[in-house]
Design an enzyme around this catalytic site. Structure first.
Site, PDB file in Angstrom:
ATOM      1  N   ASP A 162       7.665  -5.469  -4.184  1.00 47.04           N
ATOM      2  CA  ASP A 162       7.280  -4.076  -3.939  1.00 47.04           C
ATOM      3  C   ASP A 162       7.921  -3.136  -4.956  1.00 47.04           C
ATOM      4  O   ASP A 162       8.232  -2.007  -4.650  1.00 47.04           O
ATOM      5  CB  ASP A 162       7.667  -3.665  -2.511  1.00 47.04           C
ATOM      6  CG  ASP A 162       7.172  -2.268  -2.149  1.00 47.04           C
ATOM      7  OD1 ASP A 162       6.250  -1.769  -2.829  1.00 47.04           O
ATOM      8  OD2 ASP A 162       7.718  -1.663  -1.210  1.00 47.04           O
ATOM      9  N   HIS A 176       3.000  -4.806   0.544  1.00 49.39           N
ATOM     10  CA  HIS A 176       2.321  -3.935   1.506  1.00 49.39           C
ATOM     11  C   HIS A 176       0.971  -3.484   0.973  1.00 49.39           C
ATOM     12  O   HIS A 176       0.832  -3.056  -0.169  1.00 49.39           O
ATOM     13  CB  HIS A 176       3.192  -2.751   1.932  1.00 49.39           C
ATOM     14  CG  HIS A 176       3.542  -1.761   0.873  1.00 49.39           C
ATOM     15  ND1 HIS A 176       2.716  -0.706   0.532  1.00 49.39           N
ATOM     16  CD2 HIS A 176       4.635  -1.635   0.089  1.00 49.39           C
ATOM     17  CE1 HIS A 176       3.301   0.021  -0.409  1.00 49.39           C
ATOM     18  NE2 HIS A 176       4.454  -0.521  -0.706  1.00 49.39           N
ATOM     19  N   GLU A 220       3.654   0.349   5.158  1.00 51.34           N
ATOM     20  CA  GLU A 220       5.029   0.474   4.666  1.00 51.34           C
ATOM     21  C   GLU A 220       5.349   1.906   4.279  1.00 51.34           C
ATOM     22  O   GLU A 220       6.466   2.390   4.492  1.00 51.34           O
ATOM     23  CB  GLU A 220       5.229  -0.456   3.463  1.00 51.34           C
ATOM     24  CG  GLU A 220       6.668  -0.530   2.973  1.00 51.34           C
ATOM     25  CD  GLU A 220       7.008   0.509   1.894  1.00 51.34           C
ATOM     26  OE1 GLU A 220       8.192   0.636   1.553  1.00 51.34           O
ATOM     27  OE2 GLU A 220       6.077   1.188   1.407  1.00 51.34           O
ATOM     28  N   ASP A 241       2.178   0.135  -6.646  1.00 53.41           N
ATOM     29  CA  ASP A 241       2.798   0.317  -5.330  1.00 53.41           C
ATOM     30  C   ASP A 241       1.728   0.335  -4.237  1.00 53.41           C
ATOM     31  O   ASP A 241       1.262   1.389  -3.852  1.00 53.41           O
ATOM     32  CB  ASP A 241       3.589   1.630  -5.319  1.00 53.41           C
ATOM     33  CG  ASP A 241       4.427   1.818  -4.066  1.00 53.41           C
ATOM     34  OD1 ASP A 241       4.690   0.830  -3.367  1.00 53.41           O
ATOM     35  OD2 ASP A 241       4.805   2.958  -3.787  1.00 53.41           O
TER      36      ASP A 241
END
Length: 458
Positions: A354, A280, A326, A292
Site C-alpha cells: 500500500d 485496498h 481502507e 494508492d
C-alpha cells in the site's frame, strides 16, 4: 526380487528428482523471469484505472471494481474465490469546490478540495479572515483569536527526512484532526496545506475526523495545494486581515453494503496455516487510485498468478485479499479479522502492498527477533534484484487488525520519493505507474511468500 528392483528404481528416480530440485535462488530467478515476461498486473491495473476509475467506498465504481477483481481471480482457476460483505460509509464530494481571496484588486483563485468526510460549507460558501498556524498545539495559544475565523494549517512535510513517510506522519495530524480541534475554539472552517513534498497545484485530499463532536458543531475542512499555501502565507504577511472564500457541497449518506474480494490456493501440507497478501481496492475520488492502491491490489493477485504459472504447489494456504474501505474507515480490514476469528482461522503471515507501485527496495516487518533473524537470512537471495532492505517497523493498515496467536506481518517497501507527488491527488493515475517497477514489486512479494511458505515461521 522383482519388487526389490522396482523399489530401488523408484528410490533412484526420487533421488534424481531431488537432486534436480530448484534451489531458492533458482526459484526466485524463475519468479522474476515469469513476472517480467508473463505477468498480468499492469493490464489489470489499466482496466481498474482507465475503465473503472476512482473507487471511493460506497460508490458505483467501487462495486464495479469488486466485480472485476472477483472475475479476474475466477479466471485464474484458484481453489476458491468469494466475497465478504462489508458495510461501508458513503460520502460524496458533490460539485467542484471553489476558493479565492483578494490581493489588492485582484481575485486569486486557489486550487482546493474538500477533505474526505468533511461537512459542506453553507450553500453560498464561507468567507472569513484567516489565521495561519503551524500545529494543532498552536491553537491553544491563539485561543479566542480563532473565533469566527478560518484556520490555515501550514506545517509542511519536513524535507530533511529521507524517509518520506516519516515526514508525512509528522504533519498529517493537522489534516486528520485539525477541523475537530479548531472547532473547539470557535473557528468556522479549516484549510490545510496538502501532504506532499512537491511544489505543485494539486490539492491532496484525505480523511478528516470529527470524533464525538456534535454534528451542529462540525466545520468544513479542505486542502489547498502547496503552491497556493506558500502564496497565501506570503499574502497574510502583507495583509493579516485577508479574507478567504471557499465553497464545497460534500454530503454524508447512510452506510451501504460492499465487500472484500478473496481468492486462495489451498495448501497441500498445512492447509490450515494461512498466508495472506493484499491491498485496498477503494481509492479517493480525485484520481483513479493507480498508486494508492490499485498497484497493491493487482500485485497481490499477481502473487497467486505467478505461483500457478510456475507450477508451484504451496504447502500452506495462500490467500489474496482486496480490502474495501481502507481510506475512510478500515472497515474491510476489521471485517476480515472478524470473519477469520469466527471461523477460527490461523494466519501465520500477512503481507500488504500500500505504498505505491514504484521500484521495490525491501520489506518492513512486525515480528519477534527469532522470525526477523530467519527472514534476514534470506536477504542475499534478494540482493540480485536490489530488494534487500529488511527492517522492523510498519506492515499495513488493512492487515493491522489480524490477531492470530503467532503471526508475522510485513509491508512491501518501494522507493518512496515520488509517492506523495500523487498521494490522494488528481494525478494518481495509470500513466504515472511504470510497468517494470510494478511487476518487480509483484515478483518481490511472490518471492517472500514462497520463502515463508517453504520454511514457515518460528
Amino acid at each position: 526380487m522383482k519388487r526389490k528392483v522396482i523399489a530401488i528404481l523408484f528410490l533412484f528416480i526420487a533421488v534424481s528428482f531431488s537432486a534436480k530440485a530448484q534451489t531458492d535462488a533458482e526459484m526466485l530467478a524463475e519468479i522474476h523471469k515469469t513476472a517480467l515476461t508473463k505477468g498480468k498486473s499492469y493490464v489489470w491495473l489499466e482496466h481498474l484505472c482507465n475503465n473503472i476509475g476512482s473507487r471511493l467506498s460506497g460508490s458505483l465504481n467501487a462495486e464495479k471494481a469488486v466485480q472485476y477483481t472477483y472475475e479476474q481471480m475466477r479466471l485464474l482457476e484458484l481453489d476458491s474465490v468469494y466475497l465478504q460483505e462489508v458495510p461501508v460509509p458513503k460520502w460524496e464530494r458533490g460539485a467542484p469546490e471553489e476558493a479565492y481571496y483578494k490581493a489588492g484588486n485582484k481575485k486569486v483563485k486557489v486550487p482546493i478540495c474538500a477533505l474526505g468526510m468533511s461537512v459542506a460549507t453553507p450553500k453560498n460558501g464561507l468567507t472569513a479572515q484567516v489565521v495561519e498556524v503551524q500545529s494543532i498545539e498552536e491553537l491553544e495559544k491563539r485561543g479566542a483569536a480563532l473565533k469566527g475565523k478560518i484556520v490555515f494549517f501550514n506545517r509542511p512535510m519536513n524535507p530533511e527526512f529521507v524517509e518520506t513517510f516519516r515526514a508525512y506522519g509528522a504533519c498529517v495530524d493537522q489534516r486528520s484532526s485539525g477541523a475537530r480541534e479548531a472547532a473547539k475554539y470557535g473557528a468556522v472552517g479549516v484549510i490545510v496545506r496538502s501532504m506532499t513534498l512537491h511544489a505543485d497545484d494539486f490539492p491532496h485530499t484525505g480523511q478528516t475526523g470529527y470524533g464525538d463532536l456534535p454534528e451542529n458543531q462540525r466545520i468544513p475542512a479542505a486542502a489547498i495545494s502547496t503552491n497556493a499555501a506558500d502564496r497565501l502565507s506570503l499574502e497574510l504577511k502583507l495583509n493579516p486581515n485577508l479574507e478567504f472564500f471557499f465553497k464545497q457541497s460534500c454530503k454524508q449518506y447512510p452506510d451501504v453494503l460492499s465487500a472484500n474480494v478473496v481468492g486462495e490456493i489451498r495448501g497441500t501440507v498445512y492447509p490450515d496455516e494461512i498466508i495472506v497478501v493484499g491491498g485496498h481496492l477503494d481509492s479517493w475520488d480525485l484520481g483513479t487510485g493507480a498508486h494508492d492502491d490499485g498497484a497493491g491490489c493487482v500485485q497481490s493477485i499477481e502473487v497467486l498468478h505467478l505461483l500457478k504459472k510456475i507450477g508451484y504447489k504451496p504447502q500452506r494456504t495462500i490467500r489474496a485479499v482486496m480490502f474495501m474501505n481502507e481510506e475512510n474507515g478500515v472497515r474491510g480490514g476489521l471485517a476480515y479479522e472478524k470473519y477469520s476469528n469466527q471461523r477460527g482461522e490461523n494466519h501465520i503471515f500477512a503481507l500488504e502492498s500500500d505504498l505505491g507501485g514504484f521500484s521495490p527496495r525491501g520489506f518492513s516487518f512486525v515480528c519477534d527477533d527469532a522470525n526477523f533473524e530467519q527472514i534476514r537470512s534470506w536477504q542475499s537471495l534478494f540482493e540480485p534484484y536490489l530488494i534487500h532492505r529488511f527492517v522492523k517497523g510498519f506492515s499495513g493498515v488493512d492487515i493491522g487488525p489480524l490477531k492470530s496467536e503467532k503471526i508475522v506481518k510485513a509491508g512491501l517497501q518501494p522507493d518512496s520519493q515520488r509517492y506523495f507527488d500523487h498521494h490522494h491527488a488528481a494525478n494518481d493515475t495509470f500513466e504515472h505507474v511504470h510497468k517494470r517497477e510494478l511487476v518487480l514489486g509483484a515478483a518481490a512479494m511472490t518471492s517472500l511468500i514462497y520463502l515463508i511458505d517453504k520454511y514457515g515461521i518460528k
